[in-house]
Design an enzyme around this catalytic site. Structure first.
Site: not given
Length: 276
Positions: A46-47
């Site tokens: 995830e970002t």
């Protein structure tokens, strides 16, 4: 444009032992396609992108992306984003309580002895899994249907389906094939162990099968399921990432009103700027 950037290791007290999340601060002006492109480039599970909140009830807004899609909620990005926001000078409206706005709504975060903890959001899908799907899960995980103790939907946003195996040892022995669901696998450690359960998380990203090192959203939903069925008691610690050489530790506790909290350490391992 230069935007402040952090890469935070979450659910660990040891650098590089947990699950990293990329956090882009000052994300005003970025389009959804720009965010998705950058999340694809980081190639992390995830970002997140930090924006001003759209409601006065929140301290900040976080948009959460995998390399291929946006998520309404995810656990380790929630704690990692809060850590980065505070480290960058974020000021909460209320002392010792931080409110994150995301696709799943408003998420409350607090400081706890283990680090930071978020209030587990309600399940959007729960209950038993159909037998046909249980048989499919066994095939995907490379085990027999008889090896599975129980299954349930445990979806609080990402779409988790939970599979309970007879032991932590059985969880670590799993060698999945072509995963086509977001699958959480869990087994109990022997009584008296420092960790109550062993957790593994598998999902598909593009054409690849990914094992997530440490997964806050899954541990939140597993806690609701395992506590409701009397298989664990609070407080407890979950181990995750062992099969990947990580030392993830997720701390679970519950308040008198029934609210479950999911916590762990957060450490900044990379700090600088992203050109976006």
């Amino acid at each position: 444009m230069q935007r402040r950037f952090r890469q935070v290791d979450v659910f660990t007290a040891t650098p590089f032992g947990g699950n990293p999340v990329a956090v882009v601060l000052d994300s005003d002006g970025l389009s959804t396609s720009q965010m998705q492109r950058f999340a694809n480039w980081t190639n992390l599970s995830e970002t997140t992108f930090v924006l001003p909140p759209s409601t006065e009830r929140a301290d900040y807004q976080a948009r959460i992306f995998t390399p291929s899609r946006e998520l309404p909620f995810a656990g380790h990005p929630t704690l990692g984003t809060c850590h980065a926001w505070l480290e960058a000078g974020g000021k909460p409206a209320l002392p010792e309580v931080f409110i994150q706005e995301c696709g799943a709504g408003l998420i409350e975060i607090r400081q706890v002895p283990a680090g930071l903890a978020f209030a587990a959001p309600p399940l959007i899908r729960s209950g038993p899994v159909e037998e046909q799907l249980a048989e499919h899960l066994a095939a995907v995980l490379g085990i027999s249907r008889a090896d599975i103790t129980d299954t349930a939907w445990a979806d609080n946003g990402p779409g988790w389906v939970a599979v309970l195996l007879p032991s932590a040892e059985a969880v670590l022995a799993v060698r999945p094939g072509a995963v086509d669901l977001d699958i959480g696998v869990v087994g109990l450690h022997p009584a008296g162990s420092p960790e109550a359960i062993e957790v593994r998380a598998f999902f598909r990203s593009g054409d690849a099968v990914i094992e997530d090192p440490v997964t806050g959203s899954l541990n939140a939903s597993l806690a609701q399921w395992l506590l409701d069925t009397g298989r664990v008691s609070v407080p407890y610690v979950a181990a995750q990432g062992t099969a990947l050489g990580r030392s993830g530790r997720v701390h679970i506790f519950r308040e008198a009103d029934g609210q479950i909290w999911v916590g762990g350490g957060a450490l900044t391992c990379v700090s600088g700027y992203a050109e976006l």
